[in-house]
Enzyme design. Sequence first.
Site, PDB file in Angstrom:
ATOM      1  N   ARG A  16       0.842  -1.210   0.000  1.00  0.00           N
ATOM      2  CA  ARG A  16       0.000   0.000   0.000  1.00  0.00           C
ATOM      3  C   ARG A  16       0.878   1.263   0.000  1.00  0.00           C
ATOM      4  O   ARG A  16       0.981   1.954  -1.011  1.00  0.00           O
ATOM      5  CB  ARG A  16      -0.945  -0.039   1.217  1.00  0.00           C
ATOM      6  CG  ARG A  16      -2.091   0.958   1.144  1.00  0.00           C
ATOM      7  CD  ARG A  16      -1.712   2.373   1.577  1.00  0.00           C
ATOM      8  NE  ARG A  16      -1.182   2.435   2.927  1.00  0.00           N
ATOM      9  CZ  ARG A  16      -0.642   3.532   3.442  1.00  0.00           C
ATOM     10  NH1 ARG A  16      -0.562   4.643   2.734  1.00  0.00           N
ATOM     11  NH2 ARG A  16      -0.148   3.528   4.661  1.00  0.00           N
ATOM     12  N   ASP A  17       1.541   1.542   1.105  1.00  0.00           N
ATOM     13  CA  ASP A  17       2.297   2.797   1.206  1.00  0.00           C
ATOM     14  C   ASP A  17       3.468   2.768   0.220  1.00  0.00           C
ATOM     15  O   ASP A  17       3.810   3.785  -0.400  1.00  0.00           O
ATOM     16  CB  ASP A  17       2.818   2.971   2.644  1.00  0.00           C
ATOM     17  CG  ASP A  17       3.002   4.424   3.040  1.00  0.00           C
ATOM     18  OD1 ASP A  17       3.027   5.290   2.153  1.00  0.00           O
ATOM     19  OD2 ASP A  17       3.130   4.702   4.239  1.00  0.00           O
ATOM     20  N   HIS A 208       4.453   4.338  12.826  1.00  0.00           N
ATOM     21  CA  HIS A 208       4.519   4.278  11.356  1.00  0.00           C
ATOM     22  C   HIS A 208       5.559   5.326  10.944  1.00  0.00           C
ATOM     23  O   HIS A 208       5.276   6.520  10.948  1.00  0.00           O
ATOM     24  CB  HIS A 208       3.131   4.579  10.789  1.00  0.00           C
ATOM     25  CG  HIS A 208       3.073   4.643   9.293  1.00  0.00           C
ATOM     26  ND1 HIS A 208       2.660   3.593   8.504  1.00  0.00           N
ATOM     27  CD2 HIS A 208       3.377   5.642   8.417  1.00  0.00           C
ATOM     28  CE1 HIS A 208       2.700   3.939   7.234  1.00  0.00           C
ATOM     29  NE2 HIS A 208       3.128   5.186   7.144  1.00  0.00           N
ATOM     30  N   HIS A 210       8.523   6.984   8.459  1.00  0.00           N
ATOM     31  CA  HIS A 210       9.204   7.158   7.174  1.00  0.00           C
ATOM     32  C   HIS A 210      10.660   7.506   7.483  1.00  0.00           C
ATOM     33  O   HIS A 210      10.987   7.956   8.577  1.00  0.00           O
ATOM     34  CB  HIS A 210       8.490   8.232   6.346  1.00  0.00           C
ATOM     35  CG  HIS A 210       7.190   7.734   5.778  1.00  0.00           C
ATOM     36  ND1 HIS A 210       7.055   7.355   4.456  1.00  0.00           N
ATOM     37  CD2 HIS A 210       5.981   7.496   6.354  1.00  0.00           C
ATOM     38  CE1 HIS A 210       5.809   6.920   4.264  1.00  0.00           C
ATOM     39  NE2 HIS A 210       5.142   7.005   5.386  1.00  0.00           N
ATOM     40  N   CYS A 241       3.918   9.467   0.655  1.00  0.00           N
ATOM     41  CA  CYS A 241       2.549   9.900   0.371  1.00  0.00           C
ATOM     42  C   CYS A 241       2.607  11.020  -0.659  1.00  0.00           C
ATOM     43  O   CYS A 241       3.237  12.042  -0.430  1.00  0.00           O
ATOM     44  CB  CYS A 241       1.883  10.387   1.650  1.00  0.00           C
ATOM     45  SG  CYS A 241       0.250  11.085   1.359  1.00  0.00           S
TER      46      CYS A 241
HETATM   47  P1  HMG Z   1     -13.663  13.968  -2.676  1.00  0.00           P
HETATM   48  O1  HMG Z   1     -13.497  14.365  -4.100  1.00  0.00           O
HETATM   49  O2  HMG Z   1     -13.824  15.031  -1.655  1.00  0.00           O
HETATM   50  O3  HMG Z   1     -14.844  12.886  -2.540  1.00  0.00           O
HETATM   51  O4  HMG Z   1     -12.423  13.042  -2.302  1.00  0.00           O
HETATM   52  P2  HMG Z   1     -16.396  13.040  -2.615  1.00  0.00           P
HETATM   53  O5  HMG Z   1     -16.947  12.308  -1.433  1.00  0.00           O
HETATM   54  O6  HMG Z   1     -16.790  14.478  -2.848  1.00  0.00           O
HETATM   55  O7  HMG Z   1     -16.751  12.205  -3.940  1.00  0.00           O
HETATM   56  C1  HMG Z   1     -16.311  12.587  -5.243  1.00  0.00           C
HETATM   57  C2  HMG Z   1     -16.357  11.369  -6.167  1.00  0.00           C
HETATM   58  O8  HMG Z   1     -15.424  10.391  -5.685  1.00  0.00           O
HETATM   59  C3  HMG Z   1     -17.713  10.683  -6.217  1.00  0.00           C
HETATM   60  O9  HMG Z   1     -17.853  10.160  -7.528  1.00  0.00           O
HETATM   61  C4  HMG Z   1     -17.551   9.533  -5.258  1.00  0.00           C
HETATM   62  O10 HMG Z   1     -18.406   8.449  -5.549  1.00  0.00           O
HETATM   63  C5  HMG Z   1     -16.119   9.153  -5.498  1.00  0.00           C
HETATM   64  P3  HMG Z   1     -18.811  10.877  -8.614  1.00  0.00           P
HETATM   65  O11 HMG Z   1     -20.168  10.876  -7.960  1.00  0.00           O
HETATM   66  O12 HMG Z   1     -18.230  12.251  -8.777  1.00  0.00           O
HETATM   67  O13 HMG Z   1     -18.651   9.996  -9.805  1.00  0.00           O
HETATM   68  N1  HMG Z   1     -15.510   8.501  -4.302  1.00  0.00           N
HETATM   69  C6  HMG Z   1     -14.860   7.332  -4.323  1.00  0.00           C
HETATM   70  N2  HMG Z   1     -14.558   6.473  -5.314  1.00  0.00           N
HETATM   71  C7  HMG Z   1     -13.895   5.348  -4.961  1.00  0.00           C
HETATM   72  N3  HMG Z   1     -13.520   5.052  -3.692  1.00  0.00           N
HETATM   73  C8  HMG Z   1     -13.794   5.903  -2.692  1.00  0.00           C
HETATM   74  C9  HMG Z   1     -14.502   7.090  -3.005  1.00  0.00           C
HETATM   75  N4  HMG Z   1     -14.906   8.116  -2.245  1.00  0.00           N
HETATM   76  C10 HMG Z   1     -15.535   8.971  -3.051  1.00  0.00           C
HETATM   77  N5  HMG Z   1     -13.412   5.590  -1.451  1.00  0.00           N
HETATM   78  C11 HMG Z   1     -11.472  11.268  -0.990  1.00  0.00           C
HETATM   79  C12 HMG Z   1     -12.266  12.555  -0.983  1.00  0.00           C
HETATM   80  C13 HMG Z   1     -11.177  10.921   0.460  1.00  0.00           C
HETATM   81  C14 HMG Z   1     -12.313  10.161  -1.613  1.00  0.00           C
HETATM   82  C15 HMG Z   1     -10.173  11.481  -1.824  1.00  0.00           C
HETATM   83  O14 HMG Z   1      -9.542  12.673  -1.414  1.00  0.00           O
HETATM   84  C16 HMG Z   1      -9.211  10.330  -1.666  1.00  0.00           C
HETATM   85  O15 HMG Z   1      -9.467   9.236  -2.132  1.00  0.00           O
HETATM   86  N6  HMG Z   1      -8.030  10.552  -0.978  1.00  0.00           N
HETATM   87  C17 HMG Z   1      -7.096   9.512  -0.705  1.00  0.00           C
HETATM   88  C18 HMG Z   1      -5.709  10.064  -0.612  1.00  0.00           C
HETATM   89  C19 HMG Z   1      -4.727   8.970  -0.260  1.00  0.00           C
HETATM   90  O16 HMG Z   1      -4.984   7.797  -0.469  1.00  0.00           O
HETATM   91  N7  HMG Z   1      -3.553   9.353   0.278  1.00  0.00           N
HETATM   92  C20 HMG Z   1      -2.516   8.417   0.612  1.00  0.00           C
HETATM   93  C21 HMG Z   1      -2.842   7.563   1.781  1.00  0.00           C
HETATM   94  S1  HMG Z   1      -2.569   8.360   3.336  1.00  0.00           S
HETATM   95  C22 HMG Z   1      -0.904   8.111   3.677  1.00  0.00           C
HETATM   96  O17 HMG Z   1      -0.173   7.702   2.831  1.00  0.00           O
HETATM   97  C23 HMG Z   1      -0.419   8.382   5.068  1.00  0.00           C
HETATM   98  C24 HMG Z   1      -0.153   7.094   5.871  1.00  0.00           C
HETATM   99  O18 HMG Z   1       0.775   6.260   5.211  1.00  0.00           O
HETATM  100  C25 HMG Z   1       0.372   7.456   7.256  1.00  0.00           C
HETATM  101  C26 HMG Z   1       1.533   8.454   7.192  1.00  0.00           C
HETATM  102  O19 HMG Z   1       2.608   8.100   6.657  1.00  0.00           O
HETATM  103  O20 HMG Z   1       1.328   9.563   7.668  1.00  0.00           O
HETATM  104  C27 HMG Z   1      -1.460   6.274   6.049  1.00  0.00           C
HETATM  105 MG    MG Z   2       2.924   6.422   5.345  1.00  0.00          MG
END
Ligand code: HMG
Ligand code: MG
Length: 302
Positions: A16-17, A208, A210, A241
């Site tokens: 994933r990450d 967690h 990095h 990220c």
């Molecule tokens: P948004 O645009 O605000 O979402 O995104 P929305 O609720 O307004 O929906 C917009 C559209 O997205 C809609 O579709 C939804 O159905 C669709 P439309 O009606 O326009 O066709 N949608 C989705 N589709 C698939 N799967 C979903 C989903 N949700 C809505 N789950 C949202 C908000 C949270 C969805 C978006 O910003 C997003 O997906 N962000 C993810 C970012 C990410 O993955 N970042 C990396 C992971 S975090 C990380 O790495 C840190 C960590 O490792 C710890 C650390 O190191 O700190 C964990």
């Molecule tokens: Mg991370």
Amino acid sequence: MATLPQRVKIVEVGPRDGLQNEPEPIPTATKLAFIQKLAEAGLTQIEATSFVHPKAIPQLADAIDVAKSLPNAPSLFYSALVPNQKGLDRAIEAGIRRVAVFTAASDEFTRKNINMSVDESIGVFEPVVRAAISQGISVRGYVSTAFVCPYAGEISRERVLDVSLRLLSMGCDEIAISDTIGAAAPCDIDQTVGFIAEKIPVEKIALHLHDTYATALANVYAGLRLGVATFDASAGGLGGCPYAKGAAGNLATEDLVYFMDRMGIETGVDLIGVAAASNVVAATLGRALPSKQWKRLKANAH
Ligand code: HMG
Ligand code: MG
């Protein structure tokens, strides 16, 4: 000297990450071969993918296909990120039994990452976590930018505690205190994790880390001294990220396993086996991975 845990749990976040930060998606079959090797190396907790918006992380757009084909064994526990109800629905459809919700200690970061403030994310997660638990799915909670935020700067430990308590009270069984951009040093672990471990059972805290500034293993040691016994790591040191400026690879699983082996702390994980898993990804990416132990072992790991 503080008494250190005799055994630690490693949560492998490479699929994933690790893979979410690669410029190009890698084939689903390669991801599955990577996960198979990780499991063969003895990793039992594997964060396999993310049910986020495919436009946000195109590298993991095949989440359902990956999750549906995961190698099965009674000892293996897979998890996946979900940012909202839609993510949970997709995870359930794919058969995932453990999910992770993810927020942060800074609004500046959550807005970029999930398009919500921290408070808004807590409001979104509450029903999601309730729904997951009611279906027998356990939930981990991430607190990103727990030490330094690339947009807001230094983070107060009171803020980290507050967000952690809110995640715990909604039903998360583990809180991953996350150094998103790898800026922390052991003094930060002592100050922040030491502080929250006075209010939260240390068994519920995971670190967690990095490794942007090569402080991750020093931070692991600081965590061990506080009694932390769950550490996230990513095979080969892949990771980062895309929404956190300056975030480099995760702490490498190989480097963590070597460290624990040498310290006489059990992990249940085979170092060469992890290097063999990393080889699968390195061959596809066509480049060397950051882990020091992988560089040392790669030629002999199959
Ligand atoms: P948004 O645009 O605000 O979402 O995104 P929305 O609720 O307004 O929906 C917009 C559209 O997205 C809609 O579709 C939804 O159905 C669709 P439309 O009606 O326009 O066709 N949608 C989705 N589709 C698939 N799967 C979903 C989903 N949700 C809505 N789950 C949202 C908000 C949270 C969805 C978006 O910003 C997003 O997906 N962000 C993810 C970012 C990410 O993955 N970042 C990396 C992971 S975090 C990380 O790495 C840190 C960590 O490792 C710890 C650390 O190191 O700190 C964990
Ligand atoms: Mg991370």
